[in-house]
Structure formats: C-alpha cells, structure tokens
Design an enzyme around this catalytic site. Sequence first.
Site, PDB file in Angstrom:
ATOM      1  N   THR A 293     -43.612  31.170 -11.317  1.00 10.74           N
ATOM      2  CA  THR A 293     -44.633  31.503 -12.314  1.00 10.74           C
ATOM      3  C   THR A 293     -45.179  32.906 -12.082  1.00 10.74           C
ATOM      4  O   THR A 293     -45.388  33.669 -13.025  1.00 10.74           O
ATOM      5  CB  THR A 293     -45.778  30.474 -12.275  1.00 10.74           C
ATOM      6  OG1 THR A 293     -45.240  29.166 -12.501  1.00 10.74           O
ATOM      7  CG2 THR A 293     -46.822  30.787 -13.333  1.00 10.74           C
TER       8      THR A 293
ATOM      9  N   ASP B  15     -40.901  30.281 -16.840  1.00 10.49           N
ATOM     10  CA  ASP B  15     -40.936  29.920 -15.424  1.00 10.49           C
ATOM     11  C   ASP B  15     -40.272  28.567 -15.176  1.00 10.49           C
ATOM     12  O   ASP B  15     -40.520  27.922 -14.161  1.00 10.49           O
ATOM     13  CB  ASP B  15     -42.372  29.922 -14.901  1.00 10.49           C
ATOM     14  CG  ASP B  15     -43.220  28.797 -15.481  1.00 10.49           C
ATOM     15  OD1 ASP B  15     -42.811  28.197 -16.508  1.00 10.49           O
ATOM     16  OD2 ASP B  15     -44.300  28.517 -14.918  1.00 10.49           O
TER      17      ASP B  15
END
Length: 382
Positions: free
Chosen positions: A197, A265
Amino acid sequence: MEETNLVYIALGSNKGDRMKYLQDALNLVFQNVGRIAQIARVYSTPAMGFAPETNADDFLNTCISVETTHSANEVLSSLQDIEIKLDRQPKMTTGYESRTIDLDILFYNNVVISTDTLVIPHPQLQERKFVLQPLADIASQLIHPLRKSSIGDLLKHCKDESAIEPISIWLKNPNKTYNFSSYNYIAIEGNIGAGKTSLAHKIANDFNAKLILERFADNAFLPKFYEEPKRYAFTLEMSFLADRYQQISDDLSQLDLFKDFMVSDYDIFKSLIFSKITLPEDEFKLYRKLFYLMYKDIAKPDLYIYLYQNTTRLQENIKKRGRDYEQHIEDTYLESINAGYLNFLKNQTELNVKIIDISNRDFVSNRKDYLWILGEINSTIV
C-alpha cells in the site's frame, strides 16, 4: 502515509560549467530530498555585490518546487550536503564569492521559521529579481505568509533593476527518468506488512496514477478470522472475493482522463492464494470454482509486482502499524502465504511478473531505496 510537504528552492551557479552544476544539483535534490514537481526557466543575471576586481561571471538562476516528507531542517541539511558534493567551497572572505552551486530554501509549506540556522521564508527573496522571476514562473499566486502578497505582486513592485535574461536551455526533470507510459494497470502484491500500500501510494503520487486500494479495513470478518480462523475462514474468503471483484470491476471500468495509468495495492488472484492456505480441501475446491467464474471477466494487470519481505521484517512492519487484530499472526502463517505467492508466480504464464526482494530495503524512510525499487520496476519495461 507520511505527510507530504511542498518546498521551494532557489538554485544559482556562476563558477565552472554552470548549467551542469544546476542539473547535477537538481538530480541530487531528487535523489535525496523528494520529487521535483516544477522547474522554472533558467535566467542569466549579473553577479551582484562582488568587488569589481573579482571579474565574477554572470549567474545562472532558477527555482524549483519539491514534494518531500522531510522536515525543513532535514531539507536544509540535505542541501548543504549537496553543495559540498558539488564543489562548493567554504567562504574565505567576508564579501561575495563565486560558487559552483548555491541552494536556498525560499518557502516550506506556508510556515514561518526563525532560528539561528534557518529562516523561512527567505528574508531577502522580495529584494532579488533573480529569485522572484523564476519563482513567479512556477508560483506566481503563492502568498508570502509574512508580507501577505503574492509572488507576482512582489515581483511587480521589486526595486531590483538588475538585468535578467532567460536562456534557451531547459533543465531536465529527473523524475522523467522513470517511465510508466508502457502500462495502463500495475498491481502491487506482497505478504501482510510487505509495504504494497505504501509503494502504491508513492507511485500514484509521483507519477500521476489513479490509486486503487483494497478495502480490507472495512471487512468485519477479518478480526473474527484472526480470533477463530477455522470458523470464519470460508466466510472471510467469500466476502473478500465478492468485495475485490466488485471494487476492481468498478475501478478499472471508470476511466480517469486526468491520470496516466492505474496502480493498485492488490490483485484479485490473492483471493485464491489465501483461500488455499486458510480453507480445508473440500471448501477450497468449491471456492476455486466460484473464483474462476469471476476471474475470467476481470482485467489483468499489465505488470504484476511482488514485494518479497522475509518473515522477520514482516513481523516488524506488522507491529509498527499497530492493528490490534494482526498482533498475534504467527510466523508459520506468513511463511505459508509467501510460499503460496511464490508457487503461484513460479507457474504463472498469463501475467508479466516482477519479483523484488526488499528484505534489506526501507523505501518508506529511505528515498534511495524507493528510487532503487523504481529502477527495478523500470528494468522490466521494453
């Protein structure tokens, strides 16, 4: 994610290969401070304040804006290191001296700082046309927090009447060293705590990408699964699959004309990898049938990046981010996830896969590690 700060920096050189010193300084600012957001034109200006007998060469001056996670003092320290690296010599007299490079912080966000080592905004900027003109090129509407006037107005009322001429050579933005134009969609994958992320955020911010983030934090079954994995495994995996399918279908179908590509992500195939680990054989077979019914309709990433972290580093990252329901994840579970991913990637023929070992890298805190990862990603581009 760390807060991004906007800093304006003035660059000047009147010694040696002036244009090369400006470009080298720009490259080092990019490597050590942050992303170069804007670069002004380069202007030639006479050396002011020098004794006549010095015969000082004209200056080349410009300004840049930089996005950085560093503090103002950290930026100052980096700029001083860059000056030393680029042959800036300590002053030998009390007057002005020619220099290979001069780097000054003009503004840092809209804060006011006054210490023995750092004053922001730069106290003389409103008196210097060679600073105001290039600064106005990139930030004419920027308001001086003390004078309450825009840079454009400060330039208009500046009493400095020295000559200033734009030159026809432009500096190159080192950010363009890294090119993602070959891809429409990049998926970043990795184990729990690998940093996927964080990397997706950085790439989206630095390269104008649409950011697609997994909504794992909203899954009500995840904390329950960590408490009672056997009871909630199938429910958790089905809810993840449904949510991932819905989200990625929606996000990939929505074209953003103002973004150059998409970066996520996660990739939906993680559902199959995790379910194989968490589900008993009979439930997994059912789950796999349902998965492939959905998977055939999902757009595949042009580049699939897997961030490999060893188990020790994963546990350190998990502890650092402090999610209560993750604090008792066992090493064996993380190791089985890594093995599942690597086995999947080893036998993968449909995706363009790049595995990057970041076990000895800290790309969140160390910009050089982040740039190294960008280099690894770009090495796959043909």
